[in-house]
Design a protein around this motif. Structure first.
Motif: not given
Length: 212
Positions: A141-168
Motif C-alpha cells: 500500500t505504501d509503495e502504491l501511494k509512492d509510485k501511483f502518480a508517476e506511473v499514472y502520468l506516464v499512462d496518460w502519455c502512452i495509452w490514449p493514442p495507443t488505445q485510439f488505434i486499438n479501439f478504432y
C-alpha cells in the motif's frame, strides 16, 4: 507393405489438411473459442519480455551483478497472467456496451480505460508483485501511494493514442494481443519503477589502484 500403407496415409492427410488450412484453423481457434487462453498466456509471456529487457539495462548500468534474476522473471510472468483475463473481460464488455467505431464511442472507451482499467492495473501490479515477494500488505500500500502518480502520468502519455488505434481499427478479438505487444515495451518502464529501489552494485576496485 506397411511402409507403402503409411505413405498412402500421409499423402491422403496432407492433401486433406494442407499447411495453410492447419495454420488458419489454429489461428481461428486461438482467437476464437480459445481467446481467453491466448490473451492470458500472451500477457504473461510478454511481461517476461519486458522484464528481461529491463534486467539487461540494469545489468549494463551496474545496478545488478547477476544478468538475469529468474525468480523475478517468474513473478513478473505470474503477474502478467493476471492481466490477461482482466483485459479480456473488460474489453469484451466495452465492445458490447459501445459497439460503434466512431469518435464518440472510441473517446468513451479511452476514458473508461484510463479512469477504470489503468488504476486497476497499477494496483493489481503493485499488490500482486508484493504478494509474490511476500511483502506485508501495508508495504505494498505504501509503495502504491509512492509510485501511483508517476506511473499514472506516464499512462496518460502512452495509452490514449495507443488505445485510439486499438479501439478504432482493430477487431475486439485482437485488441488484447495488441495491448500485450505494446505492454511488453511499457513493462520495461513498469519493471524499472518496481525495482528501482534496489541498491546499485558497487563497482569493483581495480587491482592497480592503490588507495592513498
Amino acid at each position: 507393405m506397411a511402409s507403402r500403407r503409411l505413405l498412402k496415409y500421409l499423402r491422403y492427410y496432407s492433401s486433406r489438411v494442407p499447411g495453410k488450412a492447419v495454420f488458419r484453423e489454429g489461428w481461428n481457434n486461438a482467437f476464437g473459442k480459445h481467446l481467453l487462453f491466448t490473451n492470458t498466456w500472451t500477457s504473461g509471456v510478454l511481461m517476461i519480455g519486458g522484464d528481461i529487457m529491463e534486467q539487461e539495462i540494469e545489468y549494463q548500468r551496474g545496478v545488478i551483478s547477476k544478468r538475469y534474476d529468474w525468480s523475478r522473471v517468474g513473478r513478473m510472468f505470474l503477474t502478467g497472467l493476471l492481466f490477461g483475463p482482466l483485459h479480456h473481460y473488460f474489453y469484451g464488455w466495452m465492445d458490447r456496451v459501445l459497439p460503434k467505431r466512431n469518435m464518440g464511442s472510441v473517446t468513451k472507451k479511452i476514458l473508461l480505460d484510463q479512469f477504470i482499467m489503468s488504476p486497476a492495473c497499477i494496483a493489481c501490479f503493485i499488490y500482486s508483485m508484493g504478494a509474490l515477494e511476500r511483502k506485508p500488505l501495508k508495504s505494498s500500500t505504501d509503495e502504491l501511494k509512492d509510485k501511483f502518480a508517476e506511473v499514472y502520468l506516464v499512462d496518460w502519455c502512452i495509452w490514449p493514442p495507443t488505445q485510439f488505434i486499438n479501439f478504432y481499427f482493430l477487431p475486439v478479438k485482437y485488441q488484447v494481443l495488441y495491448i500485450n505487444a505494446v505492454t511488453m515495451v511499457y513493462n520495461v518502464f513498469l519493471s524499472y519503477i518496481k525495482h528501482r529501489d534496489m541498491t546499485p552494485v558497487a563497482a569493483p576496485i581495480s587491482s592497480d589502484v592503490i588507495p592513498q
